[in-house]
Design a protein around this motif. Structure first.
Motif, short mmCIF file in Angstrom:
data_model
loop_
_atom_site.label_atom_id
_atom_site.label_comp_id
_atom_site.label_asym_id
_atom_site.label_seq_id
_atom_site.Cartn_x
_atom_site.Cartn_y
_atom_site.Cartn_z
N SER A 1 -33.69 14.25 -62.35
CA SER A 1 -32.43 14.73 -61.80
C SER A 1 -32.71 15.14 -60.35
CB SER A 1 -31.94 15.93 -62.62
OG SER A 1 -30.74 16.41 -62.11
N CYS B 1 -32.78 18.80 -59.20
CA CYS B 1 -33.52 19.73 -60.05
C CYS B 1 -34.83 20.14 -59.39
CB CYS B 1 -33.78 19.07 -61.40
SG CYS B 1 -34.93 19.97 -62.44
N CYS C 1 -37.90 18.71 -61.19
CA CYS C 1 -38.04 17.27 -60.95
C CYS C 1 -38.61 17.02 -59.56
CB CYS C 1 -36.70 16.56 -61.12
SG CYS C 1 -36.20 16.29 -62.84
N HIS D 1 -36.81 14.79 -67.18
CA HIS D 1 -35.85 15.88 -67.06
C HIS D 1 -35.11 16.09 -68.38
CE1 HIS D 1 -32.93 18.56 -65.11
NE2 HIS D 1 -32.03 17.96 -65.89
N HIS E 1 -34.46 22.94 -66.25
CA HIS E 1 -35.37 21.86 -66.64
C HIS E 1 -36.32 22.54 -67.61
CE1 HIS E 1 -38.10 18.27 -65.34
NE2 HIS E 1 -38.76 18.93 -66.28
ZN ZN Z 1 -35.55 18.25 -63.83
#
Ligand code: ZN
Ligand code: 5GP
Length: 123
Positions: A11, A14, A17, A56, A107
């Motif tokens: 993502s 995020c 991420c 994710h 996450h």
């Molecule tokens: Zn993530």
């Protein structure tokens, strides 16, 4: 076969991420094809690591059947990291989930806390 990070679901907005992608620095103390571990930026104990999946996923509340082996792998990895850090007196694995659970990064992640006596109940 080891999947490349780009082949995994990520993502772009995020934080974790972005750490996995290397866009935000983190000291990876452990990495395998499924997950990474790195110190929490705001440690709550002498040992405070975050173990996160490379794919994710928002939280443990969103677990799909296909994620169950990954969750077991992450739990076992946390225990191995605790052993490597000689936390034989004990440690705590925390998975904050949702707003009431105190989750701030969406996450999925395990907190591995150790090196001090933990209290109960948690705040
Ligand atoms: Zn993530
Ligand atoms: P949560 O509150 O969602 O269970 O845990 C998120 C954790 O991520 C917090 O303990 C917070 O200190 C940590 N954290 C937030 N931003 C960063 C960051 O940029 N780097 C690292 N290493 N940890 C972070």
């Amino acid at each position: 076969m080891t999947p490349s990070v780009s082949a995994l679901k990520t993502s772009p907005d995020c934080l974790f991420c972005r750490i996995i992608a290397g866009e935000i620095p983190a000291n990876r103390v452990y990495e395998d094809e499924h997950c990474i571990a790195f110190p929490d930026i705001n440690p709550q104990a002498p040992t405070h690591l975050l173990i996160i999946p490379k794919e994710h996923m928002v939280s443990v509340a969103k677990t799909l059947e296909e994620h169950k082996p990954l969750l077991g792998h992450m739990m076992a990895t946390a225990a191995e990291l605790a052993k490597a850090r000689e936390l034989e007196k004990g440690f705590r694995i925390v998975v904050n989930t949702g707003d009431d659970g105190g989750q701030t990064v969406h996450h999925l992640h395990l907190h591995l806390l150790g090196g001090r006596r933990m209290s109960w109940p948690p705040g």
